[in-house]
Design an enzyme around this catalytic site. Structure first.
Site, PDB file in Angstrom:
ATOM      1  N   SER A  90       0.851  -1.190   0.000  1.00  0.00           N
ATOM      2  CA  SER A  90       0.000   0.000   0.000  1.00  0.00           C
ATOM      3  C   SER A  90       0.882   1.234   0.000  1.00  0.00           C
ATOM      4  O   SER A  90       2.109   1.145   0.019  1.00  0.00           O
ATOM      5  CB  SER A  90      -0.906   0.018   1.229  1.00  0.00           C
ATOM      6  OG  SER A  90      -0.130   0.352   2.369  1.00  0.00           O
ATOM      7  N   LYS A  91       0.239   2.367  -0.014  1.00  0.00           N
ATOM      8  CA  LYS A  91       0.920   3.665  -0.064  1.00  0.00           C
ATOM      9  C   LYS A  91       1.944   3.810   1.077  1.00  0.00           C
ATOM     10  O   LYS A  91       2.953   4.508   0.929  1.00  0.00           O
ATOM     11  CB  LYS A  91      -0.156   4.762   0.007  1.00  0.00           C
ATOM     12  CG  LYS A  91       0.351   6.161  -0.205  1.00  0.00           C
ATOM     13  CD  LYS A  91       0.299   6.568  -1.663  1.00  0.00           C
ATOM     14  CE  LYS A  91       1.091   7.851  -1.876  1.00  0.00           C
ATOM     15  NZ  LYS A  91       1.483   8.079  -3.236  1.00  0.00           N
TER      16      LYS A  91
END
Ligand code: GLU
Length: 460
Positions: A241-242
């Protein structure tokens, strides 16, 4: 071989999607096959033209080209409607008003393992009739065979009451019509596969529905081969994820990675010898890539490894090529000399400006570096260096080096006690390309002016 990449334009193209696109592309290019780009834009709220544009741009940046498409899934709704009607007419699908609660009640009565079967009420959502007997076997090149006993599968909803078709139905019909031979996609789609096989093979074929048009390249339509790619994790073993840094292709581009390095790194995420430090050019990837060697275990995206790999690619570029890319990246021109002296210290395009921007924009203002290197001793060394530089004739790199080494010897000091004060005077910070190279790129007048300004400033 006909493969497809079928992104949903609900946001930017993420690293996982880029890997899926790349694997399909490598397969198509390696086999002389066809890559179809299909935009799965059935989510009308989230599928914006901007998102489609972003995906096309990301593919272009990655240099992943396609042979057919982009095909809009929504643009095919008439065809979806026709196939749906055929299935209804033939009794392979039915309309039912059953709600989620009805499905629960059915399971409470028949057992949780029993797939839901509704009755034809002539209205409501469209469900596909799943036979109770037999099973559907998903042959997956990466995962082997998985059998799904029909008796456990719910009759899937394939269209809403208003006739708009759902995802699994649209995908199955589109893959049939596009004569797709290999379906390569993320593991998150594994549970959709038996539904899609039932739709295409059991129902659509049983109704005698053929692909809309004959295959342009003579590929016989048959059951496609499936390959579900392993999940991507961050270095901490959690789903990517980010939080793990760059998440989209745009992020990677903005962070200064080169598309060829990104292709190399993405290719190794789940494929190869589990050695993610292998340098393989794109032609080598095309030649060697095979689904048989894709792992079913999650692959780890580690941006530090990508940085390292990118540095290797960056240093292998010619100075002209690297300069052109940096000029495009920074929007500045006239960078060649500075690029030549900076390349050894860079891993990404974004490393260039913090390292060498002072050459163009004047010294930075790093207070700590000034305090540390331009104290009384540092200024005395700088004054000696200035005198030595001012006398040089001609002002060449070799002469500068000899003269400054002479200053080090005469002051009986360590090299950095002379070189760091010069660096801080020229760059305004303690980082720069090599000091002799920097002096020669700046030229004597500019170098002396910056040294004078530093002596002046730190005198106050
Ligand atoms: N549109 C789906 C996605 O973006 C992919 C569907 C498929 O590859 O079958 O996740």
């Amino acid at each position: 071989m006909r493969v497809r990449f079928a992104p949903s334009p609900t946001g930017a193209l993420h690293i996982g999607g880029a890997r899926t696109a790349l694997y399909n592309w490598l397969l198509a290019r390696g086999a002389g096959g066809t890559l179809v780009l299909r935009i799965e834009d059935t989510d009308r709220e989230r599928s914006t033209p901007e998102n489609v544009e972003q995906i096309l741009e990301a593919l272009e940046w990655l240099q992943i080209d396609y042979d057919e498409g982009p095909i809009s899934q929504v643009a095919r709704s008439e065809r979806h409607g026709e196939v749906l009607q055929r299935l209804l007419d033939d009794g392979r699908a039915y309309r039912s008003t059953a709600t989620g609660d009805d499905v629960k009640a059915y399971k409470a009565e028949h057992g949780a393992e029993r797939g839901f079967r509704g009755s034809d009420e002539g209205e409501g959502a469209v469900r596909l009739r799943v036979p109770d007997e037999g099973s559907t076997i998903v042959h997956d090149v990466i995962r082997g065979d998985t059998a799904f006993a029909h008796v456990h599968l719910d009759d899937p909803v394939i269209a809403r009451a208003d006739g708009s078709v759902l995802y699994n139905f649209a995908v199955a019909v589109d893959d049939l019509d596009a004569h797709i031979t290999h379906i390569v996609r993320g593991e998150d789609h594994l549970s959709n596969t038996p539904k899609q096989i039932l739709l295409v093979l059991e129902a659509v074929a049983a109704s005698g529905i053929a692909a809309e048009t004959a295959s342009s390249d003579g590929e016989a339509a048959g059951a496609p081969v499936y390959a579900h790619l392993p999940l991507l994790h961050g270095p901490d073993g959690k789903k990517l994820s980010k939080r793990h840094g760059a998440a989209s292709v745009q992020d990677l581009r903005d962070a200064g990675y080169l598309p060829e390095a990104v292709r190399n790194y993405l290719a190794l995420l789940g494929w190869g010898d589990a050695d993610d430090e292998t340098i393989l050019s794109t032609p080598q990837l095309v030649e060697r890539f095979s689904l048989q060697r894709v792992s079913k275990n999650p692959a780890q995206f580690d941006e530090r490894k990508l940085r390292w790999l990118n540095g290797r690619y960056l240093r292998a570029l010619s100075v002209d090529d690297l300069t052109a890319r940096l000029e495009a990246f920074t929007g500045r021109s006239g960078l060649r000399d500075a690029v030549e002296i900076s390349r050894e210290k860079m891993q990404t395009l974004a490393d260039f400006w913090p390292l060498a921007g002072f050459i163009f924009d004047g010294p930075a203002d790093d207070e700590k570096a000034h305090a540390k290197w331009l104290d009384d001793d540092g200024r005395a060394a700088l004054a000696d260096a200035r005198a030595a530089i001012a006398q040089l004739d001609p002002f060449t790199l070799e002469n500068t080096q000899a003269a400054l080494e002479g200053v080090v010897a005469a002051r009986n000091s360590k090299p950095k006690q002379v070189f760091q004060p010069i660096r801080v005077a020229l760059a305004g910070s303690a980082v720069s390309p090599g000091i002799f190279e920097t002096l020669s790129v700046l030229g004597r007048d500019e170098a002396l002016a910056r040294i004078d300004a530093a002596l002046e400033r730190d005198n106050k």
